[in-house]
Each structure stands twice: as C-alpha cells, then as structure tokens.
Design a protein around this motif. Structure first.
Motif, PDB file in Angstrom:
ATOM      1  N   PHE A 122      48.351  27.651  28.476  1.00  0.00           N
ATOM      2  CA  PHE A 122      48.541  29.092  28.267  1.00  0.00           C
ATOM      3  C   PHE A 122      48.958  29.740  29.594  1.00  0.00           C
ATOM      4  CE2 PHE A 122      47.635  33.448  27.280  1.00  0.00           C
ATOM      5  CZ  PHE A 122      47.709  33.545  25.901  1.00  0.00           C
ATOM      6  N   PRO A 123      50.029  30.542  29.565  1.00  0.00           N
ATOM      7  CA  PRO A 123      50.483  31.138  30.826  1.00  0.00           C
ATOM      8  C   PRO A 123      49.596  32.309  31.267  1.00  0.00           C
ATOM      9  CG  PRO A 123      51.900  31.848  29.031  1.00  0.00           C
ATOM     10  CD  PRO A 123      50.899  30.896  28.438  1.00  0.00           C
ATOM     11  N   ILE A 124      48.577  31.998  32.028  1.00  0.00           N
ATOM     12  CA  ILE A 124      47.680  33.064  32.493  1.00  0.00           C
ATOM     13  C   ILE A 124      47.069  32.650  33.824  1.00  0.00           C
ATOM     14  CG2 ILE A 124      45.640  32.155  31.276  1.00  0.00           C
ATOM     15  CD1 ILE A 124      44.941  35.115  30.603  1.00  0.00           C
ATOM     16  N   SER A 125      46.851  33.636  34.694  1.00  0.00           N
ATOM     17  CA  SER A 125      46.285  33.342  36.004  1.00  0.00           C
ATOM     18  C   SER A 125      44.757  33.378  35.920  1.00  0.00           C
ATOM     19  CB  SER A 125      46.765  34.374  37.020  1.00  0.00           C
ATOM     20  OG  SER A 125      46.227  35.639  36.700  1.00  0.00           O
ATOM     21  N   VAL A 126      44.119  32.840  36.961  1.00  0.00           N
ATOM     22  CA  VAL A 126      42.660  32.857  37.030  1.00  0.00           C
ATOM     23  C   VAL A 126      42.147  34.293  36.975  1.00  0.00           C
ATOM     24  CG1 VAL A 126      40.717  32.440  38.594  1.00  0.00           C
ATOM     25  CG2 VAL A 126      42.424  30.650  38.198  1.00  0.00           C
ATOM     26  N   GLN A 127      42.776  35.162  37.759  1.00  0.00           N
ATOM     27  CA  GLN A 127      42.304  36.552  37.802  1.00  0.00           C
ATOM     28  C   GLN A 127      42.393  37.220  36.431  1.00  0.00           C
ATOM     29  OE1 GLN A 127      42.788  39.303  41.088  1.00  0.00           O
ATOM     30  NE2 GLN A 127      44.137  40.527  39.811  1.00  0.00           N
ATOM     31  N   ASP A 148      37.890  47.539  37.000  1.00  0.00           N
ATOM     32  CA  ASP A 148      37.856  46.195  36.419  1.00  0.00           C
ATOM     33  C   ASP A 148      38.218  45.153  37.471  1.00  0.00           C
ATOM     34  OD1 ASP A 148      37.276  47.252  33.909  1.00  0.00           O
ATOM     35  OD2 ASP A 148      39.400  47.514  33.432  1.00  0.00           O
ATOM     36  N   LYS A 149      39.253  45.457  38.252  1.00  0.00           N
ATOM     37  CA  LYS A 149      39.728  44.490  39.239  1.00  0.00           C
ATOM     38  C   LYS A 149      38.717  44.284  40.358  1.00  0.00           C
ATOM     39  CE  LYS A 149      44.476  44.842  37.956  1.00  0.00           C
ATOM     40  NZ  LYS A 149      45.625  45.734  37.921  1.00  0.00           N
ATOM     41  N   VAL A 150      38.067  45.364  40.757  1.00  0.00           N
ATOM     42  CA  VAL A 150      37.041  45.253  41.798  1.00  0.00           C
ATOM     43  C   VAL A 150      35.908  44.348  41.316  1.00  0.00           C
ATOM     44  CG1 VAL A 150      35.275  46.540  43.067  1.00  0.00           C
ATOM     45  CG2 VAL A 150      37.591  47.456  42.873  1.00  0.00           C
ATOM     46  N   ILE A 151      35.476  44.552  40.066  1.00  0.00           N
ATOM     47  CA  ILE A 151      34.389  43.734  39.521  1.00  0.00           C
ATOM     48  C   ILE A 151      34.830  42.275  39.377  1.00  0.00           C
ATOM     49  CG2 ILE A 151      32.972  43.345  37.472  1.00  0.00           C
ATOM     50  CD1 ILE A 151      32.987  46.465  37.181  1.00  0.00           C
ATOM     51  N   ALA A 152      36.064  42.074  38.911  1.00  0.00           N
ATOM     52  CA  ALA A 152      36.571  40.701  38.767  1.00  0.00           C
ATOM     53  C   ALA A 152      36.577  39.989  40.119  1.00  0.00           C
ATOM     54  CB  ALA A 152      37.973  40.719  38.162  1.00  0.00           C
ATOM     55  N   GLN A 153      37.008  40.709  41.164  1.00  0.00           N
ATOM     56  CA  GLN A 153      37.038  40.087  42.491  1.00  0.00           C
ATOM     57  C   GLN A 153      35.640  39.749  42.980  1.00  0.00           C
ATOM     58  OE1 GLN A 153      39.431  42.645  44.948  1.00  0.00           O
ATOM     59  NE2 GLN A 153      41.316  42.030  43.880  1.00  0.00           N
ATOM     60  N   LYS A 154      34.722  40.642  42.694  1.00  0.00           N
ATOM     61  CA  LYS A 154      33.333  40.416  43.119  1.00  0.00           C
ATOM     62  C   LYS A 154      32.769  39.144  42.470  1.00  0.00           C
ATOM     63  CE  LYS A 154      29.709  42.385  41.475  1.00  0.00           C
ATOM     64  NZ  LYS A 154      29.028  43.456  40.739  1.00  0.00           N
ATOM     65  N   VAL A 155      32.949  39.008  41.162  1.00  0.00           N
ATOM     66  CA  VAL A 155      32.374  37.837  40.491  1.00  0.00           C
ATOM     67  C   VAL A 155      33.130  36.551  40.849  1.00  0.00           C
ATOM     68  CG1 VAL A 155      31.318  39.121  38.604  1.00  0.00           C
ATOM     69  CG2 VAL A 155      33.631  38.223  38.316  1.00  0.00           C
ATOM     70  N   MET A 156      34.415  36.682  41.162  1.00  0.00           N
ATOM     71  CA  MET A 156      35.154  35.491  41.606  1.00  0.00           C
ATOM     72  C   MET A 156      34.659  35.020  42.971  1.00  0.00           C
ATOM     73  SD  MET A 156      39.114  35.764  40.330  1.00  0.00           S
ATOM     74  CE  MET A 156      39.431  37.410  40.917  1.00  0.00           C
ATOM     75  N   GLN A 157      34.290  35.987  43.809  1.00  0.00           N
ATOM     76  CA  GLN A 157      33.707  35.607  45.099  1.00  0.00           C
ATOM     77  C   GLN A 157      32.357  34.929  44.894  1.00  0.00           C
ATOM     78  OE1 GLN A 157      34.252  39.355  46.933  1.00  0.00           O
ATOM     79  NE2 GLN A 157      35.956  38.637  48.202  1.00  0.00           N
ATOM     80  N   GLU A 158      31.589  35.488  43.984  1.00  0.00           N
ATOM     81  CA  GLU A 158      30.264  34.952  43.712  1.00  0.00           C
ATOM     82  C   GLU A 158      30.327  33.502  43.208  1.00  0.00           C
ATOM     83  OE1 GLU A 158      28.223  37.651  41.166  1.00  0.00           O
ATOM     84  OE2 GLU A 158      26.240  37.049  41.879  1.00  0.00           O
ATOM     85  N   THR A 159      31.310  33.215  42.376  1.00  0.00           N
ATOM     86  CA  THR A 159      31.423  31.863  41.812  1.00  0.00           C
ATOM     87  C   THR A 159      32.395  30.987  42.615  1.00  0.00           C
ATOM     88  OG1 THR A 159      33.102  32.692  40.295  1.00  0.00           O
ATOM     89  CG2 THR A 159      30.869  32.541  39.440  1.00  0.00           C
ATOM     90  N   GLU A 160      32.828  31.525  43.755  1.00  0.00           N
ATOM     91  CA  GLU A 160      33.695  30.784  44.682  1.00  0.00           C
ATOM     92  C   GLU A 160      35.013  30.332  44.072  1.00  0.00           C
ATOM     93  OE1 GLU A 160      31.178  27.765  46.294  1.00  0.00           O
ATOM     94  OE2 GLU A 160      29.651  29.230  46.839  1.00  0.00           O
TER      95      GLU A 160
END
Ligand SMILES: Nc1ncnc2c1ncn2[C@@H]1O[C@H](COP(=O)(O)OP(=O)(O)OP(=O)(O)O)[C@@H](O)[C@H]1O
Ligand SMILES: [Mg+2]
Lengths: 273, 242
Positions: free
Chosen positions: B89-94, B115-127
């Motif tokens: 499926f053509p989709i990025s991780v973010q 939404d983007k701020v929260i997504a970045q925060k949880v992506m940092q949390e899960t590395e």
C-alpha cells in the motif's frame, strides 16, 4: 502529422475530444487510485458493464442515455456494495450476475430502438470525436463533485482502503464510506464512457493508477500522477489514431497498456539489478 | 468509586455454532497492566475483538468505563496481532501513524498541526521517528510492529489493547518495547496478549489465563499447576528474574 494540429486549431470537435480526454483523466486518476489499492477492479467492471442497461432503457424512452447511465451506475454500485458488506462470500457471483444482466437489458432495449449498431458500438467503445459542449460541461461537473468529495473525505477513504478493521476501531462509519466510494466509481465510469466506452473503462480506470503506484508513497501523489498519465495517454491515443483513422478509444487503451507494460518491466529490471 | 476500565460479565461467544469462549467474567481496573496468556486457539484474539466491538457476543455484557464499547471507541487504542493491510500500500510511516488520530481529532478535512505534533511525539516514543517519511513497504517486521504501536498511541487512548505486539521483535528490542509499555502504563490501562509468561510477569500486575474459559484470573498466583491446566504440560514454571 501536421494535419492533427491544424484541425485542432480550427475544429471544435477535436478540441472537445482533447478536453474530454483531460476531464476524464482527472476522474480516473482520483477514483482509479482507490480501485487499484482496494483491488476492486472486478467490482468496478460490474458497475461499468451494467450501465448498458440504464443507457438502453433511456435510449429506448428517448431520454439522454448518459442520464440513464448515471442512474444505472449508482444503482449497481449500491447493490454490489450492500451485497459485499452483508454477504461477503457471494460477492463474485453477484457481481457477475449484475454485470451480465445489465448488459442483457441494455442490448434488448437498444435492439428495439433505431440505429441499433452505431449506438451500441458507441456505448461499448466510446466515441471521443462527438463530445458535445453540453457533455463537456457535465464531465466538468462530475469532476468537480469527485474532487470536492475526495478532498473532504480523503483521510477516511484512505483509512478504509488501508485497514478496514482499524478504521472501525477508530469509529469511522466504514459501511457508509465504502458505499460512497463505490458511488464515486459509478460517477467516474459514466465520465469515462464517452471517451473509451464501457468495455474499456476498467483499463483507463486502473492502468494509469497502477503505473503511478509503482513510483509514489501516498495516495494523494498517486492520484496526481495517475491523472497526468491519463491525460498523456488520452491525448497521445487521440493523436496517434487521428490520421490513420483508427478507433480513438481502443488506441488510447493500447497506449496505456504499452506504458504499463514498459513501466512494470523497467521497475522489475531496476529491482533485480 | 472509580469505574472499571473493562468489565466483562457472563460472556459467551461462538462462531458458526463452534463455541470459542465460555462463561468469561473479568474486570480490569483503571491503571492495570494486565496480561492475557493461553495456548494457540485459546480465544485471546477473539476476546480482544469482542472488547473492541468487532465481534458480537451471543450473550453477556462488556462495558468500558461502565458504558457500551460503541460510545467508548475514542478511549481505546488497538495493536492487532497481524497487519490487516497489504504491504505494498502506498503510504508513509507518518501517514500510517496519523490514522490513529481518526475519530479523536478535532480537525475537519485534512490532518492538522495538532495531529502531526501528536504523531511525531508517539513516533519518538516508539523510536520510529527516523522512519517517518519511509514507505511502509520498506520496513522490517519489528519496525512495522513499532509503527502499529505508534498508530494506536496516536489516539491518546485511556486503554491499550495489545495483541502479541512483540511477536516479531528480537529479545533486546522486546525489553525496550516493554519498557515503553511500562512508561505508558503510567497514563493508561493496558491489556496485553503474550506467549512469554515468564517475560511479561516482570511487568504486569494481573494475569488472565484463557483456554476457552478463564483458567486463572486476577491475582490468583500462577503456579505450575495452572500452567499445566492451561497448556497441558511441558511448560516451565514462571521464573521471576529481577
Ligand atoms: N473468523 C473465524 N472463523 C472461524 N473460526 C475462528 C475465526 N476466528 C477465530 N476462530 C477460531 O476461534 C478460536 C480462537 O481463536 P483466536 O484467534 O481467538 O485464538 P488466539 O488465542 O488468539 O490464538 P493465537 O495464540 O494463535 O493467536 C480458534 O479455534 C479459531 O480457529
Ligand atoms: Mg491471537
């Protein structure tokens, strides 16, 4: 070769043909991307072919065949959608039945009307060279509806296409959006019929999007690239077919098919190098 | 008195006359880190899907904070056992992680700044922040599982349901990811399915053993006897390795 451009500069039928191809490409890029990622080409095929029923009845009654096409397409989309959502395992058979029954109804009604052959042929294979100003206007309208709908519900449509279970968990009304997506396909099919005819609609709906998918990482980019590719294919097909007097619809599909073949080959070549 | 996060009473569930779950009663309190263990086919995934409202029980009641699931979807984050999507499926991780914002985001139309701020925060949390722009096709199994955890966290849920989230993750990374769960347990209730009883017992405060019925529950000590009953023998006893 020059003749094409000379005619284009002076004759409105060729201008309309080119414009019609471009307008159709927008719809096919947007909706075709969802058809490809959802792998519902067969479903779209069922909608496209059953449209002949609506066209035939409208034609027989002396109404605009494209109004009939739109009604039939939406009806087929809703029937197929409801069956898919309620009775998953019978989906294939039902689509096949709607596909064939729609065509049969169309052929019966058209055979009882005047001009059986020419009309049937232009419904089946399209006739891009006789697009009227009015039809262009309707195509533009259908494009605008599609663009607005996709722009507003982009994230929901992507979500149900990507992972339907997660979409349910995130409280999206997946049944509603699934039906709306099929209605969108129905609208696009009608948009494309004048250009390539209903038999070839699926190719124009899926080939540009399938090529685009090989190069991008988002549905949005896929839509954009597929629309541009569609414009290139319809214009090239029209140009190539014009002087030798080939059927334009079939030539457009051939161009798209060759492009798809080359692109897939190039892609796999790069991967294995 | 605070309401239980998840409360299940007298639940029975069958698929096409085949009984899958029988007479389930369980309560998960707010702030719990509960483990759900059991043999393959024991009904763990089915139970989680029932809690999510993806399956309908034949009888019994499930409530989330005292309400039916349907009205509590916002409060639940879910990490499935298997990815339910096509890998090409053509989709990025973010964009995948952003899907977690659906149904909770206050923004209409496109995903917005919040939404983007929260997504970045949880992506940092899960590395997985470094992978944000990568397409999901290019991820390894373990990276994908972290992305799925991030997607669930993006909803900022009060309850996390995790169905074997570490199945594809190597042992060092498993410890890392459980430390992440430990940290998020500070702010939300967790129910996690795992086969590695020994490992999870260091983290959880409650265990439920499921094999069609609940063989053990709440704080009954997990003895070799219950494990024997659960798996039918040949499983080593729970070792606490502190
Ligand atoms: N859609 C379905 N149709 C028919 N049977 C099903 C379906 N889903 C699950 N089952 C059956 O329900 C039982 C419980 O399955 P479930 O997936 O809940 O087990 P599980 O405990 O999650 O197992 P695992 O550890 O292998 O993930 C199994 O016997 C399975 O065959
Ligand atoms: Mg399971």
């Amino acid at each position: 070769m020059l003749e094409f451009f000379n005619t284009l500069a002076t004759q409105s039928f060729l201008q309309n043909a080119l414009l019609g191809g471009i307008l159709a490409s927008i719809g096919c890029g947007l909706t075709g991307s969802f058809v490809v990622v959802n792998r519902i080409g067969y479903m779209a095929g069922g909608i496209a072919h059953s449209v002949l029923g609506g066209m035939g009845i409208a034609y027989y009654l002396g109404l605009n065949p494209f109004a009939g096409a739109l009604v039939a397409a939406l009806l087929a989309a809703i029937i197929i959608g409801v069956i898919k959502l309620k009775w998953q395992h019978q989906e294939d058979t039902t689509i096949g039945a709607i596909w064939a029954v729609g065509m049969a109804i169309g052929i019966i009604f058209i055979s009882k009307s005047d001009g059986y052959n020419t009309n049937l042929m232009s419904f089946l294979f399209g006739n891009i060279l006789i697009i009227s100003d009015e039809q262009l206007f309707i195509m533009l309208l259908l494009d605008i509806i599609t663009i607005i709908f996709v722009a507003i519900f982009y994230k929901q449509l992507v979500a149900i296409s990507f992972d339907i279970e997660f979409a349910i968990v995130r409280a999206i009304n997946v049944n509603l959006f699934y039906l709306l997506l099929l209605c969108l396909i129905a609208i696009t099919v009608v948009l494309l019929i004048q250009v390539v005819g209903l038999i070839l609609v699926i190719a124009l709906l899926t080939l540009p999007a399938a090529i685009a998918k090989q190069y991008v990482h988002s549905i949005g980019m896929m839509m954009l690239l597929a629309s541009v590719l569609g414009m290139i294919f319809t214009s090239t097909g029209l140009f190539v077919s014009y002087e030798p007097d080939l059927p334009a619809g079939a030539t457009i599909i051939l161009v798209a098919g060759i492009a798809y073949f080359i692109s897939s080959l190039a892609k796999s070549f790069i991967r294995f190098k | 008195m605070t309401k239980a996060a998840i409360e299940i009473t007298d639940l029975n569930f069958s698929i096409e006359n085949l009984s899958i779950l029988e007479n389930i009663n369980m309560t998960i309190e707010q702030g719990d880190f509960a483990g759900l263990v059991g043999p393959n086919g024991g009904g763990k995934t089915s139970l989680i899907k029932l809690i999510l409202g993806l399956y309908k029980p034949q009888s019994g009641k499930i409530s989330i904070f005292g309400e039916p699931v349907k009205s509590q979807r916002k409060a639940i984050g879910y990490v499935p056992q298997y990815a339910n999507f096509n890998n090409d499926f053509p989709i990025s991780v973010q964009d995948t992680v952003l899907q977690g914002r659906l149904g909770v985001s206050s923004c209409f139309g496109r995903y917005c700044r919040e939404d983007k701020v929260i997504a970045q925060k949880v992506m940092q949390e899960t590395e997985v922040f470094d992978l944000a722009q990568r397409s999901i096709q290019s991820l390894s199994g373990g990276q994908m599982q972290r992305v799925l955890v991030a997607r669930a966290l993006a909803a900022e849920p009060e309850i996390m349901l995790l169905d074997e989230p570490t199945a594809n993750i190597d042992q060092r990374a498993e410890k890392d990811i459980f430390d992440i769960f430990k940290a998020i347990n500070e702010r939300m209730t967790i129910l996690i399915i795992s086969h590695d009883i020994a490992f999870v017992s260091d983290y959880i405060n409650k265990v439920f053993c499921l094999n069609k019925t609940l063989v053990c529950h709440d704080s009954t000590p997990v003895t070799s006897d219950t494990i024997h009953k659960l798996y039918g023998g040949h499983v080593s006893e729970v070792h606490h390795h502190h």
